[in-house]
Scaffold this active site. Structure first.
Site, PDB file in Angstrom:
ATOM      1  N   HIS A 199      77.745  97.332  68.508  1.00 60.03           N
ATOM      2  CA  HIS A 199      77.376  97.797  69.806  1.00 60.03           C
ATOM      3  C   HIS A 199      75.869  98.149  69.686  1.00 60.03           C
ATOM      4  O   HIS A 199      75.490  98.317  68.806  1.00 60.03           O
ATOM      5  CB  HIS A 199      78.180  98.935  70.458  1.00 60.03           C
ATOM      6  N   ASP A 201      73.337 101.060  71.987  1.00 60.11           N
ATOM      7  CA  ASP A 201      73.546 102.434  72.728  1.00 60.11           C
ATOM      8  C   ASP A 201      72.975 102.168  74.281  1.00 60.11           C
ATOM      9  O   ASP A 201      71.512 101.927  73.912  1.00 60.11           O
ATOM     10  CB  ASP A 201      72.880 103.596  72.069  1.00 60.11           C
ATOM     11  N   HIS A 256      74.316  97.882  66.041  1.00 60.07           N
ATOM     12  CA  HIS A 256      74.878  98.594  64.753  1.00 60.07           C
ATOM     13  C   HIS A 256      76.392  98.851  64.991  1.00 60.07           C
ATOM     14  O   HIS A 256      77.217  98.636  66.104  1.00 60.07           O
ATOM     15  CB  HIS A 256      74.068  99.909  64.697  1.00 60.07           C
ATOM     16  N   ARG A 266      84.516 111.050  57.368  1.00 60.78           N
ATOM     17  CA  ARG A 266      82.875 111.010  57.812  1.00 60.78           C
ATOM     18  C   ARG A 266      83.015 111.276  59.279  1.00 60.78           C
ATOM     19  O   ARG A 266      83.853 111.292  60.208  1.00 60.78           O
ATOM     20  CB  ARG A 266      82.610 109.388  58.057  1.00 60.78           C
TER      21      ARG A 266
END
Length: 323
Positions: A199, A201, A256, A266
C-alpha cells in the site's frame, strides 16, 4: 526519481537498504536539501534530533503494548480496535490495530472507557502533539527546500482544527520457528509472512515509530522489496499520496508493506497527517510550470478518502487522479 511498485509478484527480490538519515539539528539549508533529495529518491527517510521527548515516546509505546496485552474480549469492546481484517474490501493481514482520531474530543473519549488505563488519554495527547509538531516542521522544511514562497503551504493543512489526522497502533505477532533459537534472534528474510500488505499512505505525511524489531519493507521498483532496519533513535518519515500531488510529482508516495519476519512482537505507532475533509488538494503555483505542467486533477481529501476506502491493498489510487 523512484518508481513505486504496483503490486507484489511471485518473483520478488529482497534487497536490504539504508534510508537517508536527516539530523534536524544541522544547518537549515543542509537539512532542506537532504529532505528534498530523500523524498525524490526514496519517498522515505529517518530523522534524528527530532525534538520529541524520549519520555513521551516511551510512555506511548508502553501504553500500546499494555493495551495489546489485554484479553481479546476486552480489546474487542473498543469500536476502534481491529484484528486481521484491513479495510472494507476483504484485505487481511497478520496484525491487530487501534485507530484513533487525533482531535482532543476523540482522545478525551478514552477517559470514560473502563478497560483503558486512566492515563491513556494524556499519554496519547502528549505524543500526538509532539509528532504533529514534528510533521509540521518537516513539511515547512520541504516547502522551503522546494522554493515555495509560503513556508506553511503544506503544514497549514494538518494544523487546522478540523484536520482529519489519525494515530494508528499496529501490533504484529512473531514467527516462532526453527530459526529462532531464542527470542532475541531474527530469522532470515526468506521466512516471511505479510502482516500488512502492499500500500501507499493516502494522507500528506506519515511519522512512524516502531520498536527495535524489523518488518518494514519499501518497493523502489516493481518486484523488489527493500527491508528497512529499524532505528530506535529515529522517526521514519514517508511521503503520502496527497503530498505527491501537492508537489506535482516531485515527491513520490512509495509502496510499502510490513512482514512479521522476526522472533519478537513488533509494534508501530504511525501518525498520519491529513487535511480537513473539504480541503482542496492542489500544488502551490510555483510547482506548476510550462516545463512541468500539472499532473493531477483537483480533488478534495474527502473525495480521495472515499476512493481509498473503496479499493484494495496494492491498487495505486493516485493514478486514478492523473490528468
Amino acid at each position: 526519481m523512484v518508481v513505486a511498485s504496483q503490486k507484489s509478484t511471485s518473483r520478488e527480490k529482497i534487497l536490504p537498504i539504508e534510508l537517508p538519515v536527516v539530523d534536524l539539528s544541522a544547518e537549515r539549508s543542509t537539512v532542506t536539501k537532504l529532505i528534498v533529495k530523500a523524498c525524490e529518491d526514496y519517498g522515505f527517510f529517518n530523522v534524528v534530533n527530532h525534538g520529541v521527548p524520549r519520555d513521551t515516546i516511551a510512555k506511548m509505546e508502553e501504553a500500546g503494548f499494555n493495551f495489546f496485552a489485554k484479553p481479546m474480549a476486552l480489546k474487542k469492546q473498543l469500536p476502534l480496535y481491529g484484528c486481521h481484517s484491513i479495510g472494507f474490501n476483504g484485505d487481511v493481514g497478520d496484525v491487530e490495530y487501534l485507530l484513533l482520531a487525533t482531535t482532543p474530543p476523540s482522545i478525551d473519549h478514552f477517559k470514560n472507557i473502563s478497560n483503558v488505563p486512566s492515563n491513556f488519554s494524556s499519554t496519547v495527547s502528549a505524543y500526538t502533539e509532539g509528532v504533529r509538531e514534528l510533521a509540521c516542521e518537516i513539511l515547512e522544511l520541504m516547502a522551503e527546500g522546494l522554493g515555495v514562497p509560503d513556508a506553511m503551504a503544506f503544514s497549514r493543512l494538518i494544523r487546522a482544527v478540523d484536520s482529519d489526522s489519525v494515530l494508528r497502533f499496529n501490533h504484529y505477532p512473531p514467527i516462532l520457528n526453527k530459526d529462532c533459537k531464542d527470542k532475541d534472534e531474527s530469522p532470515s528474510y526468506s521466512h516471511t509472512k505479510v502482516g500488512f500488505g502492499d500500500h501507499s499512505d493516502p494522507q500528506i505525511l506519515t511519522i512512524l515509530r516502531s520498536n527495535d524489531v524489523p518488518g518494514l519493507q519499501i518497493s523502489l521498483q516493481d518486484g523488489v522489496w527493500n527491508p528497512v532496519a529499524p532505528d530506535p533513535e529515529a522517526f521514519c518519515v514517508n511521503v503520502g499520496d496527497l503530498l505527491q500531488v501537492m508537489t506535482n510529482g516531485r515527491f513520490v508516495s512509495v509502496t510499502h508493506r510490513v512482514v512479521t519476519n522476526s522472533c519478537k512482537y513488533r509494534m508501530s505507532v504511525a501518525y498520519f497527517g491529513a487535511p480537513p475533509l473539504d480541503a482542496g488538494i492542489v500544488p502551490p503555483s510555483v510547482m506548476v510550470t510550462p516545463q512541468r505542467p500539472s499532473l493531477f486533477k483537483t480533488f478534495t481529501w474527502a473525495e480521495y478518502k472515499k476512493v481509498t476506502y473503496s479499493m484494495r491493498l496494492g491498487e495505486r489510487r493516485i493514478d486514478l487522479f492523473r490528468k
